[in-house]
Scaffold this active site. Structure first.
Site, PDB file in Angstrom:
ATOM      1  CG  HIS A 154      41.962  74.457  25.699  1.00  0.00           C
ATOM      2  ND1 HIS A 154      41.860  73.168  25.215  1.00  0.00           N
ATOM      3  CD2 HIS A 154      40.738  74.734  26.238  1.00  0.00           C
ATOM      4  CE1 HIS A 154      40.634  72.709  25.439  1.00  0.00           C
ATOM      5  NE2 HIS A 154      39.936  73.644  26.067  1.00  0.00           N
ATOM      6  CD  GLU A 155      40.284  77.289  29.175  1.00  0.00           C
ATOM      7  OE1 GLU A 155      39.168  77.513  28.680  1.00  0.00           O
ATOM      8  OE2 GLU A 155      40.599  76.188  29.640  1.00  0.00           O
ATOM      9  CD  GLN A 169      34.749  75.633  28.024  1.00  0.00           C
ATOM     10  OE1 GLN A 169      35.569  76.272  28.674  1.00  0.00           O
ATOM     11  NE2 GLN A 169      34.830  74.321  27.875  1.00  0.00           N
ATOM     12  CB  CYS A 205      37.627  70.564  25.452  1.00  0.00           C
ATOM     13  SG  CYS A 205      36.606  72.050  25.484  1.00  0.00           S
ATOM     14  CG  LEU A 206      35.591  70.896  31.352  1.00  0.00           C
ATOM     15  CD1 LEU A 206      35.396  72.021  32.351  1.00  0.00           C
ATOM     16  CD2 LEU A 206      35.525  69.536  32.039  1.00  0.00           C
ATOM     17  CG  HIS A 220      36.811  77.520  24.719  1.00  0.00           C
ATOM     18  ND1 HIS A 220      35.981  76.634  24.081  1.00  0.00           N
ATOM     19  CD2 HIS A 220      37.565  76.774  25.575  1.00  0.00           C
ATOM     20  CE1 HIS A 220      36.224  75.397  24.530  1.00  0.00           C
ATOM     21  NE2 HIS A 220      37.184  75.459  25.436  1.00  0.00           N
ATOM     22  N   GLY A 277      40.467  74.805  33.498  1.00  0.00           N
ATOM     23  CA  GLY A 277      40.167  76.115  32.924  1.00  0.00           C
ATOM     24  C   GLY A 277      38.740  76.141  32.419  1.00  0.00           C
TER      25      GLY A 277
HETATM   26  O1  GNR Z   1      40.153  70.658  32.051  1.00  0.00           O
HETATM   27  C1  GNR Z   1      40.765  70.887  31.008  1.00  0.00           C
HETATM   28  N1  GNR Z   1      41.958  70.281  30.805  1.00  0.00           N
HETATM   29  C2  GNR Z   1      42.839  70.643  29.803  1.00  0.00           C
HETATM   30  C3  GNR Z   1      43.893  69.792  29.525  1.00  0.00           C
HETATM   31  C4  GNR Z   1      44.803  70.122  28.555  1.00  0.00           C
HETATM   32  C5  GNR Z   1      44.677  71.295  27.855  1.00  0.00           C
HETATM   33  C6  GNR Z   1      43.617  72.140  28.099  1.00  0.00           C
HETATM   34  C7  GNR Z   1      42.709  71.821  29.078  1.00  0.00           C
HETATM   35  S1  GNR Z   1      41.406  72.901  29.408  1.00  0.00           S
HETATM   36  C8  GNR Z   1      40.191  71.792  29.991  1.00  0.00           C
HETATM   37  C9  GNR Z   1      38.965  72.535  30.467  1.00  0.00           C
HETATM   38  C10 GNR Z   1      38.315  73.237  29.293  1.00  0.00           C
HETATM   39  O2  GNR Z   1      37.660  72.690  28.468  1.00  0.00           O
HETATM   40  N2  GNR Z   1      38.569  74.503  29.167  1.00  0.00           N
HETATM   41  O3  GNR Z   1      38.091  75.189  28.114  1.00  0.00           O
HETATM   42 NI    NI Z   2      37.875  73.748  26.526  1.00  0.00          NI
END
Ligand code: GNR
Ligand code: NI
Length: 175
Positions: free
Chosen positions: A144-145, A51, A102-103, A148, A46
């Site tokens: 999670h997204e 980001q 998270c990236l 952000h 995601g």
């Molecule tokens: O690649 C991602 N893996 C992930 C694993 C578990 C819960 C959420 C994520 S999102 C993350 C990519 C990212 O940072 N998205 O904002």
């Molecule tokens: Ni993230």
């Protein structure tokens, strides 16, 4: 198409609250294409526009789960999904725990507790409206997204002790 640089913590831009999308034009579609290219390259499941430095309420998600028909189980199925101006409702009482990454907090992982299911209203790249009940990994990922968009990172859901430990490991890994 272009792979865009991904912003990492503690960049203050990750704390900005993103603005709703009002214009569904070619520029938006170009940004979405670049976000997918950036997400697949990372690789991630995601990506939120902030980001890559764009404070707009745009998410792209592709869980890239293994193809059940593939004998080696190595082939991933691509199912790109776009969520613009997402709004949550009816978060489940039941929680789910998932080890998140998270990236923008590279190579650090921790268990996060979130509602197991959530209903999401959103718009697509043409401005058309949709609603769907999300479960499983999709429910975790979209929460999670969505965080952000509000300037929240998964590490904010941890205790201060766990968060500080993780940030210390990140600092060490960067040296
Ligand atoms: O690649 C991602 N893996 C992930 C694993 C578990 C819960 C959420 C994520 S999102 C993350 C990519 C990212 O940072 N998205 O904002
Ligand atoms: Ni993230």
């Amino acid at each position: 198409m272009a792979i865009l640089p991904i912003i990492e913590t503690p960049d203050p831009r990750l704390r900005v609250i993103s603005e709703p999308v009002e214009t569904f034009d070619d520029e938006l579609k170009q940004l979405i294409a670049d976000m997918f290219e950036t997400m697949y390259d990372a690789p991630g499941i995601g990506l939120a526009a902030i980001q890559v430095g764009v404070a707009k309420r745009i998410l792209v998600i592709d869980l890239q789960e293994p193809d059940p028909e593939d004998p080696d189980g190595k082939k991933l199925i691509r199912e790109p999904r776009i969520f613009i101006n997402p709004v949550f409702s009816e978060e489940s009482e039941d929680d789910s725990i998932y080890q998140e990454g998270c990236l923008s907090v590279p190579e650090q992982y921790a268990d996060v507790i979130r509602p197991a299911e959530v209903t999401v209203d959103w718009q697509d790249e043409n401005g058309d409206k949709h609603r769907e009940r999300m479960t499983g990994l999709m429910a975790t990922c979209i929460q999670h997204e969505h965080d952000h968009l509000e300037g929240i990172l998964f590490i904010d859901h941890l205790s201060k002790l766990k968060r500080d430990m993780l940030l210390k490991k990140l600092a060490k890994a960067r040296r």
